[in-house]
Design an enzyme around this catalytic site. Structure first.
Site, mmCIF file in Angstrom:
data_model
loop_
_atom_site.group_PDB
_atom_site.id
_atom_site.type_symbol
_atom_site.label_atom_id
_atom_site.label_comp_id
_atom_site.label_asym_id
_atom_site.label_seq_id
_atom_site.Cartn_x
_atom_site.Cartn_y
_atom_site.Cartn_z
ATOM 1 N N SER A 57 0.836 -1.336 -0.073
ATOM 2 C CA SER A 57 0.037 -0.086 -0.053
ATOM 3 C C SER A 57 0.915 1.099 0.049
ATOM 4 O O SER A 57 0.416 2.313 -0.189
ATOM 5 C CB SER A 57 -0.960 -0.168 1.283
ATOM 6 O OG SER A 57 -0.133 0.045 2.402
ATOM 7 N N HIS A 77 -5.268 -4.118 -2.239
ATOM 8 C CA HIS A 77 -5.069 -3.288 -3.270
ATOM 9 C C HIS A 77 -4.796 -3.789 -4.612
ATOM 10 O O HIS A 77 -4.535 -2.883 -5.517
ATOM 11 C CB HIS A 77 -3.860 -2.354 -2.812
ATOM 12 C CG HIS A 77 -3.904 -1.669 -1.439
ATOM 13 N ND1 HIS A 77 -4.317 -0.317 -1.626
ATOM 14 C CD2 HIS A 77 -3.657 -1.703 -0.411
ATOM 15 C CE1 HIS A 77 -4.100 0.174 -0.279
ATOM 16 N NE2 HIS A 77 -3.987 -0.691 0.323
ATOM 17 N N LYS A 93 -11.506 -0.729 -1.382
ATOM 18 C CA LYS A 93 -10.643 -0.140 -2.357
ATOM 19 C C LYS A 93 -11.485 -0.198 -3.757
ATOM 20 O O LYS A 93 -12.266 0.655 -3.903
ATOM 21 C CB LYS A 93 -9.195 -0.799 -2.207
ATOM 22 C CG LYS A 93 -8.571 -1.051 -1.134
ATOM 23 C CD LYS A 93 -8.410 0.169 -0.333
ATOM 24 C CE LYS A 93 -7.432 0.103 0.714
ATOM 25 N NZ LYS A 93 -8.021 -0.025 2.021
#
Length: 390
Positions: free
Chosen positions: A169, A197, A228
């Protein structure tokens, strides 16, 4: 931080206009640090699904999954996730943080071993603490270091669970996953991959790094988040392991937390369908990634090792990072200020994240603003000099 102007905890978006813009007071701001990779927070069909569930099933469940918090939508989403990820089973948590916390605490005990990448997210380290297992850190993205450590532990009793991430991240780099799969197979260990992610971002179908690397069969547990690419909140774990449902009885963050409200469950279920049916969102995202990353490189900024939706600018010191962040915010560009223990080696970063809904004009504006502020702070000269010295 306070003496320099704003601080990240004090920034309030008074109105979010779209997936890419917001208002702070009457100040229009370009959102460049939201993790909203596919731009689904304002997808009309996701909003409609959430509104319908809100009207028909109420604002919340007021209970955990083992009490009164299991609705048809929760089970339906778990089946939908399992089908999307090509796994036998899945379970949904109330946050992505709790997914890591709950899975690690349920899978490993005091007699077991957790082997964690040194750059692992805080939720992974916290889950390891809750598990009470022996923790061994290996060098970031280093399969050989993992191999050495597993060999050292080979004579010790207990299961060995390796934990890595799809996209990290802070710097946006990816794990050498095929190599990690080979190492864990050699050692007879287990492998968990946090695709928080990388879900919706990597892979032909958006299943993440394991799909992109062609090694899904070597990953025992996939964890991730809805906050996300799926534009909501919540977390999950999916697996082909037999007796997976026993984890529902041993995962305390699953058992003792109120389940997600029906509106979130409905919007996430719809978001998965959009992610599957609209692959052009990933195409636009990757186009934007190349545009933005190449622009930052051309300007002379020091970045992470690969082009990904996460691009972080390395700053020479904390004071410069804070000043840089404040000036960008004043110029209408919002990014993430990352300091201290949140970053690799504690080095200050300005972290950005691309969205599929960013337009070329918005990216050009962001690049021009970031470059101008960086030049005014002498950062580009500093990095140019450092590169020349190397």
């Amino acid at each position: 931080m306070a003496s320099a102007g704003q601080d990240p905890f004090g920034v309030v978006f008074d109105r979010v206009i779209s997936a890419t813009e917001a208002l702070i007071g009457d100040h229009r701001v370009l959102l460049l640090g939201t993790n909203n990779y596919l731009g689904l927070t304002f997808e009309e069909s996701c909003i409609a699904a959430g509104v319908e569930a809100l009207q028909t099933e109420g604002t919340g469940t007021t209970g955990s999954r083992i009490a009164n918090g299991s609705y048809g939508g929760h089970s339906g989403l778990e089946r939908r996730l399992a089908a999307f990820l090509k796994r036998r089973s899945a379970m949904v948590f109330s946050t992505g943080y709790q997914a890591n916390l709950g899975m690690l605490a349920a899978l490993a005990g005091p007699k077991d071993h957790l082997l964690l990448d040194a750059d692992s997210h805080a939720s992974i380290y916290d889950g390891a603490k809750l598990a009470g297992a022996q923790v061994t850190r290996f060098r970031h993205n280093d399969p050989e270091d993992l191999r050495r450590r597993l060999r050292h532990l080979s004579s010790q009793p207990g299961e060995k669970l390796v934990v890595v991430e799809g996209i990290y991240s802070m710097l946006g780099d990816t794990a050498p996953l095929r190599d990690f799969v080979e190492v864990k197979r050699e050692a007879g260990a287990w492998l968990m991959v946090d695709e928080a992610h990388s879900l919706g971002v990597l892979g032909e179908n958006g299943r993440g790094l394991a799909e992109a690397e062609g090694c899904e069969d070597g990953v025992d547990y996939v964890v991730g988040t809805f906050s996300k690419s799926l534009g909501a909140v919540g977390g999950f774990c999916a697996s082909d392991v037999e007796d997976f449902d026993l984890l529902r009885l041993t995962s305390r963050p699953y058992m003792f937390t109120a389940s997600l409200p029906p509106s979130v469950i409905a919007s996430v279920t719809r978001a998965i369908e959009v992610m599957e049916s609209q692959p052009l969102r990933r195409v636009r995202l990757q186009r934007n990634v190349r545009h933005f990353h190449s622009g930052l490189q051309a300007a002379g900024f020091s970045l992470g090792p690969v082009a990904s939706p996460v691009a972080s600018i390395r700053c020479p010191d904390q004071e410069t990072a804070i000043l840089f962040w404040n000036r960008l915010l004043a110029e209408g560009v919002y990014v993430n200020l990352a300091l201290g223990q949140a970053t690799p080696e504690g080095k200050p970063l300005l972290r950005t994240s691309m969205c599929a809904e960013h337009t070329p004009e918005q990216i050009d504006h962001a690049l021009a603003t970031i470059t101008a502020v960086g030049q005014s702070l002498g950062m580009l000269d500093t990095f140019a000099a450092g590169t020349a010295a190397e």
